[in-house]
Scaffold this motif. Structure first.
Motif, mmCIF file in Angstrom:
data_model
loop_
_atom_site.group_PDB
_atom_site.id
_atom_site.type_symbol
_atom_site.label_atom_id
_atom_site.label_comp_id
_atom_site.label_asym_id
_atom_site.label_seq_id
_atom_site.Cartn_x
_atom_site.Cartn_y
_atom_site.Cartn_z
ATOM 1 N N CYS A 19 -36.720 -25.727 32.548
ATOM 2 C CA CYS A 19 -37.743 -24.772 32.113
ATOM 3 C C CYS A 19 -38.116 -23.877 33.282
ATOM 4 O O CYS A 19 -37.581 -24.007 34.374
ATOM 5 C CB CYS A 19 -38.959 -25.520 31.596
ATOM 6 S SG CYS A 19 -39.729 -26.520 32.862
ATOM 7 N N THR A 20 -39.030 -22.967 33.046
ATOM 8 C CA THR A 20 -39.372 -22.013 34.095
ATOM 9 C C THR A 20 -40.506 -22.542 34.977
ATOM 10 O O THR A 20 -41.223 -23.478 34.626
ATOM 11 C CB THR A 20 -39.711 -20.637 33.485
ATOM 12 O OG1 THR A 20 -40.330 -20.830 32.220
ATOM 13 C CG2 THR A 20 -38.455 -19.825 33.268
ATOM 14 N N LEU A 21 -40.611 -21.886 36.122
ATOM 15 C CA LEU A 21 -41.456 -22.358 37.217
ATOM 16 C C LEU A 21 -42.917 -22.624 36.854
ATOM 17 O O LEU A 21 -43.570 -23.478 37.454
ATOM 18 C CB LEU A 21 -41.406 -21.313 38.332
ATOM 19 C CG LEU A 21 -41.144 -21.778 39.759
ATOM 20 C CD1 LEU A 21 -40.045 -22.828 39.830
ATOM 21 C CD2 LEU A 21 -40.764 -20.577 40.622
ATOM 22 N N SER A 50 -42.533 -10.135 28.462
ATOM 23 C CA SER A 50 -43.642 -10.852 27.857
ATOM 24 C C SER A 50 -43.545 -10.609 26.353
ATOM 25 O O SER A 50 -43.594 -9.468 25.900
ATOM 26 C CB SER A 50 -44.961 -10.315 28.399
ATOM 27 O OG SER A 50 -45.981 -10.480 27.428
ATOM 28 N N LYS A 51 -43.401 -11.705 25.604
ATOM 29 C CA LYS A 51 -43.274 -11.547 24.152
ATOM 30 C C LYS A 51 -44.530 -10.895 23.578
ATOM 31 O O LYS A 51 -44.465 -10.112 22.647
ATOM 32 C CB LYS A 51 -43.062 -12.918 23.488
ATOM 33 C CG LYS A 51 -41.612 -13.371 23.528
ATOM 34 C CD LYS A 51 -41.394 -14.573 22.621
ATOM 35 C CE LYS A 51 -41.783 -15.846 23.312
ATOM 36 N NZ LYS A 51 -41.424 -17.058 22.555
ATOM 37 N N ARG A 52 -45.672 -11.256 24.150
ATOM 38 C CA ARG A 52 -46.931 -10.712 23.645
ATOM 39 C C ARG A 52 -46.943 -9.184 23.763
ATOM 40 O O ARG A 52 -47.296 -8.466 22.833
ATOM 41 C CB ARG A 52 -48.109 -11.330 24.413
ATOM 42 C CG ARG A 52 -49.472 -10.948 23.876
ATOM 43 C CD ARG A 52 -50.585 -11.572 24.704
ATOM 44 N NE ARG A 52 -50.537 -11.227 26.120
ATOM 45 C CZ ARG A 52 -50.900 -10.044 26.633
ATOM 46 N NH1 ARG A 52 -51.355 -9.092 25.835
ATOM 47 N NH2 ARG A 52 -50.828 -9.820 27.931
ATOM 48 N N PRO A 78 -36.998 -22.373 22.260
ATOM 49 C CA PRO A 78 -37.817 -21.187 22.026
ATOM 50 C C PRO A 78 -38.971 -21.458 21.062
ATOM 51 O O PRO A 78 -38.834 -22.248 20.130
ATOM 52 C CB PRO A 78 -36.837 -20.204 21.379
ATOM 53 C CG PRO A 78 -35.847 -21.072 20.684
ATOM 54 C CD PRO A 78 -35.707 -22.281 21.561
ATOM 55 N N GLU A 79 -40.068 -20.764 21.316
ATOM 56 C CA GLU A 79 -41.148 -20.776 20.331
ATOM 57 C C GLU A 79 -40.879 -19.614 19.378
ATOM 58 O O GLU A 79 -40.695 -18.479 19.824
ATOM 59 C CB GLU A 79 -42.513 -20.600 21.016
ATOM 60 C CG GLU A 79 -43.641 -20.791 20.020
ATOM 61 C CD GLU A 79 -45.023 -20.550 20.603
ATOM 62 O OE1 GLU A 79 -45.166 -20.468 21.835
ATOM 63 O OE2 GLU A 79 -45.959 -20.432 19.793
ATOM 64 N N PRO A 80 -40.819 -19.849 18.063
ATOM 65 C CA PRO A 80 -40.478 -18.745 17.143
ATOM 66 C C PRO A 80 -41.656 -17.808 16.912
ATOM 67 O O PRO A 80 -42.142 -17.659 15.794
ATOM 68 C CB PRO A 80 -40.045 -19.473 15.861
ATOM 69 C CG PRO A 80 -40.742 -20.784 15.900
ATOM 70 C CD PRO A 80 -40.945 -21.131 17.356
ATOM 71 N N ASN A 81 -42.122 -17.177 17.992
ATOM 72 C CA ASN A 81 -43.262 -16.261 17.892
ATOM 73 C C ASN A 81 -42.894 -14.869 18.373
ATOM 74 O O ASN A 81 -43.746 -14.065 18.728
ATOM 75 C CB ASN A 81 -44.462 -16.811 18.684
ATOM 76 C CG ASN A 81 -44.170 -16.928 20.163
ATOM 77 O OD1 ASN A 81 -43.031 -16.763 20.595
ATOM 78 N ND2 ASN A 81 -45.177 -17.214 20.961
ATOM 79 N N GLY A 82 -41.588 -14.579 18.401
ATOM 80 C CA GLY A 82 -41.136 -13.261 18.810
ATOM 81 C C GLY A 82 -39.626 -13.293 18.918
ATOM 82 O O GLY A 82 -39.013 -14.336 18.660
ATOM 83 N N ALA A 107 -36.655 -20.331 38.459
ATOM 84 C CA ALA A 107 -37.432 -19.085 38.460
ATOM 85 C C ALA A 107 -37.170 -18.258 37.209
ATOM 86 O O ALA A 107 -36.046 -18.161 36.743
ATOM 87 C CB ALA A 107 -37.097 -18.261 39.697
ATOM 88 N N ARG A 108 -38.212 -17.651 36.682
ATOM 89 C CA ARG A 108 -38.086 -16.720 35.561
ATOM 90 C C ARG A 108 -37.288 -15.517 36.002
ATOM 91 O O ARG A 108 -37.272 -15.174 37.188
ATOM 92 C CB ARG A 108 -39.466 -16.183 35.165
ATOM 93 C CG ARG A 108 -40.383 -17.080 34.468
ATOM 94 C CD ARG A 108 -41.678 -16.327 34.179
ATOM 95 N NE ARG A 108 -41.574 -15.576 32.941
ATOM 96 C CZ ARG A 108 -41.796 -16.130 31.745
ATOM 97 N NH1 ARG A 108 -42.110 -17.393 31.646
ATOM 98 N NH2 ARG A 108 -41.693 -15.410 30.658
ATOM 99 N N LEU A 109 -36.690 -14.836 35.056
ATOM 100 C CA LEU A 109 -36.092 -13.552 35.348
ATOM 101 C C LEU A 109 -37.161 -12.465 35.220
ATOM 102 O O LEU A 109 -37.831 -12.363 34.193
ATOM 103 C CB LEU A 109 -34.954 -13.248 34.369
ATOM 104 C CG LEU A 109 -34.473 -11.795 34.392
ATOM 105 C CD1 LEU A 109 -33.777 -11.474 35.703
ATOM 106 C CD2 LEU A 109 -33.550 -11.516 33.220
ATOM 107 N N ASN A 110 -37.322 -11.697 36.279
ATOM 108 C CA ASN A 110 -38.123 -10.476 36.209
ATOM 109 C C ASN A 110 -37.186 -9.329 36.543
ATOM 110 O O ASN A 110 -36.328 -9.468 37.422
ATOM 111 C CB ASN A 110 -39.258 -10.495 37.237
ATOM 112 C CG ASN A 110 -40.175 -11.675 37.008
ATOM 113 O OD1 ASN A 110 -40.756 -11.822 35.947
ATOM 114 N ND2 ASN A 110 -40.278 -12.542 38.005
#
Ligand code: ATP
Ligand code: MG
Length: 554
Positions: free
Chosen positions: A223-225, A263-265, A27-31, A253-256
């Motif tokens: 990792c994801t697609l 989206s963390k943003r 993980p990127e620790p941005n959220g 595939a990502r989970l949607n």
């Protein structure tokens, strides 16, 4: 585990490419982590466990401007809560900054990297498009010594932010844009949450990731697609630097999920803008939000198992997640009586001071959960909507002159209705039939409705927070030009009830404990609770829309 990732791993073990399995969650620790990360965690740790392998936790902290230790701590807590353990293998990409820097110098010395003075805009322009090859940078053929000198001076802080970058020297005509001399280092004066001001150059993700994987001896980097097109570059770094561990990247595939954002943003935007109470708002799809809401780790893991691992993107119905939560709580949660919108009932022929106790099962689905005693008296509360003065045909609950069963207690019959000056119903007067103790009439007379109740003088007051979907659109991020995803927020996603009445067995309920409120749904004690005023979050109603969808498609 039986999926395409396991198939690839089986081949690698058979061919001897690897003799062990070691994965990582990066993980990127941005959220805060969300339900999509839960899927990735289940896959990364799950694949390792299924192969007697190991899984590392690595913080991918190469972007100091967006990262924070608050996020590091929350991520660790969430992974543990989900039930996974990295043991002593907690790493940070920033631990490798020195080594990554050495790798970059090595590339320069091999003639495989150069310092480029083009601006960010120019680099973009020179990059070309999918249909047009890129143009070579005028700095591309700088001699090795000059590159080395400039790169060292970049590190030493001699140049302003953004004035120069280090780029890999690959192929400006490659059909894959990622291979057109990608930037691997940038100048950025920002305080890093771990390395402080030690560095003013930072490696880019595409460079740091494969090399961090390799340094840790990761065999399979899942990792994801969206990283599929980056794989040739991932491999290029490992091949060109001829590192010992040549990790294999595999994309899934990502989970949607419907009615949900991953989206963390955008989630950060909701937190920063005060649209929700915080990252752990029970309506958020974050792991901390779901935990506060009362979802169980077992339910989330089971959900991730059911949706499986696939190579193509799809959208999962939100009701499947709720279904998994209900399934888990159905057997686990004790069933107690709570009245959310109380209507006072006086049982006229019941002795004024008598209190009877009924012995009641805590969960008929799970006899091991035992029984409890529920007090009954002359004054009780029922739900306002369990009474109608003028009921339509299919309404089988209480109405003037009509008899219903009080769950586990007696039949009562409504004799009269008391209203206030504005015509609101404030109290009912009923009579009970002492012969129906326990819920059945000896004369065989039937009632069509059974309702729950709470004894007035034994009741505990509580606040209850009812949650609905945070977004009212199935795909909240799909908006027309000039519109914003926040317009899709559901204005009715939270309703707070402050005058709820609970049976006394709720006394001292501790935050985090989960119950079924009979007939109403699953609820969890919120940390906002005080001894005087417990607060409950509705985890889910009892209506399982997923079961309906599944039954229809059978
Ligand atoms: P960012 O845009 O900040 O990179 P991210 O969602 O990719 O956001 P990361 O912290 O980089 O966040 O993600 C860590 C891991 O979780 C990555 O391997 C990523 O592929 C995976 N992941 C992120 N979102 C999802 C998702 N919706 N479904 C499955 N896996 C996900
Ligand atoms: Mg990412």
């Amino acid at each position: 585990m039986d999926n395409f990732i396991q198939d690839i791993i089986n081949e690698d073990l058979k061919s001897g490419r690897f003799d062990r399995v070691h994965t990582r969650f990066p993980p990127e620790p941005n959220g805060y982590l969300h339900i999509g990360h839960a899927k990735a965690i289940c896959i990364d740790f799950g694949i390792a466990a299924a192969n007697n392998g190991l899984c590392n936790l690595r913080f991918d902290d190469t972007n100091p401007t967006k990262e924070d230790t608050e996020y590091v701590e929350s991520i660790k807590e969430d992974i543990k809560w989900l039930g996974f353990d990295w043991e002593d293998r907690l790493y940070y990409a920033s631990d490798y900054f020195e080594q990554l820097y050495e790798y970059a110098e090595q590339l320069i010395k091999m003639g495989k990297a150069y310092v480029c003075d083009l601006s960010a805009d120019e680099i973009r322009e020179y990059r070309g498009t999918l249909t047009e090859p890129g143009k070579e940078s005028p700095y591309r053929n700088r001699p090795v010594e000059e590159n080395l000198d400039l790169f060292r001076r970049m590190r030493a802080g001699e140049f302003p932010d953004g004035s120069r970058v280090l780029r890999a020297k690959i192929d400006m005509a490659s059909p894959n844009l990622n291979m057109r001399d990608p930037v691997i280092y940038r100048i950025l004066r920002a305080t890093h949450h771990r390395t402080g001001d030690k560095w003013c150059i930072y490696p880019m993700y595409d460079f740091a990731h494969p090399l961090s994987d390799s340094i840790e001896g990761i065999t399979h980097s899942l990792c994801t697609l969206e990283f599929e097109d980056h794989r040739p570059l991932y491999d290029w770094f490992l091949e060109t630097l001829n590192v010992k561990c040549k990790t294999r990247q595999i994309e899934f595939a990502r989970l949607n999920m419907t009615y949900t954002l991953t989206s963390k943003r955008k989630l950060l935007e909701l937190v920063k803008g005060g649209y929700v109470r915080g990252w752990d708002d029970p309506r958020m799809p974050t792991i901390s939000g779901m935990r506060r809401r009362g979802y169980t780790p077992e339910a989330i893991r089971n959900f991730c198992n059911i949706i499986g691992v696939a190579k193509s993107n799809s959208v999962v119905d939100f009701s499947l997640l709720e279904h998994c939560v209900r399934e888990d709580l159905n057997a686990k949660a004790p069933r107690l009586m709570a009245v959310l919108r109380p209507l006072r009932v006086v049982i006229d022929n019941y002795p004024e001071d008598l209190v009877e106790e009924f012995e009641v099962e805590n969960n008929p689905e799970n006899p091991e959960m035992g029984t409890r005693k529920v007090p009954f008296s002359k004054y009780i509360y029922i739900e306002q909507d369990d009474f109608m003065e003028d009921p339509p045909k299919k309404y089988f609950r209480l109405a003037p002159g009509r008899e219903v069963r009080l769950k586990n207690a007696y039949f009562i019959k409504c004799e009269s209705v008391i209203k206030d000056a504005d015509g609101n119903i404030v109290e009912l007067h009923c009579t009970y039939d002492p012969e129906t103790r326990g819920g059945n009439a000896p004369d065989g007379r039937k009632v069509k409705g059974t309702i729950h109740w709470v004894s007035e003088k034994h009741a505990i007051n509580a606040e209850v927070r009812l949650y609905d979907l945070l977004f009212s659109a199935p795909n909240p991020s799909e908006v027309e030009e000039g519109h914003d995803f926040k317009e899709n927020l559901n204005p009715n996603s939270l309703e707070i009830l402050k005058n709820c009445k609970l049976e006394p067995n709720f006394a001292h309920a501790v935050p985090g404990s989960r119950y079924q409120f009979l007939r109403l749904g699953y609820f969890c004690v919120d940390p906002d609770s005080t001894e005087e005023m417990p607060v409950f979050n509705r985890i889910a109603t009892l209506k399982d829309t997923w079961a309906k969808i599944a039954a229809k498609s059978e």
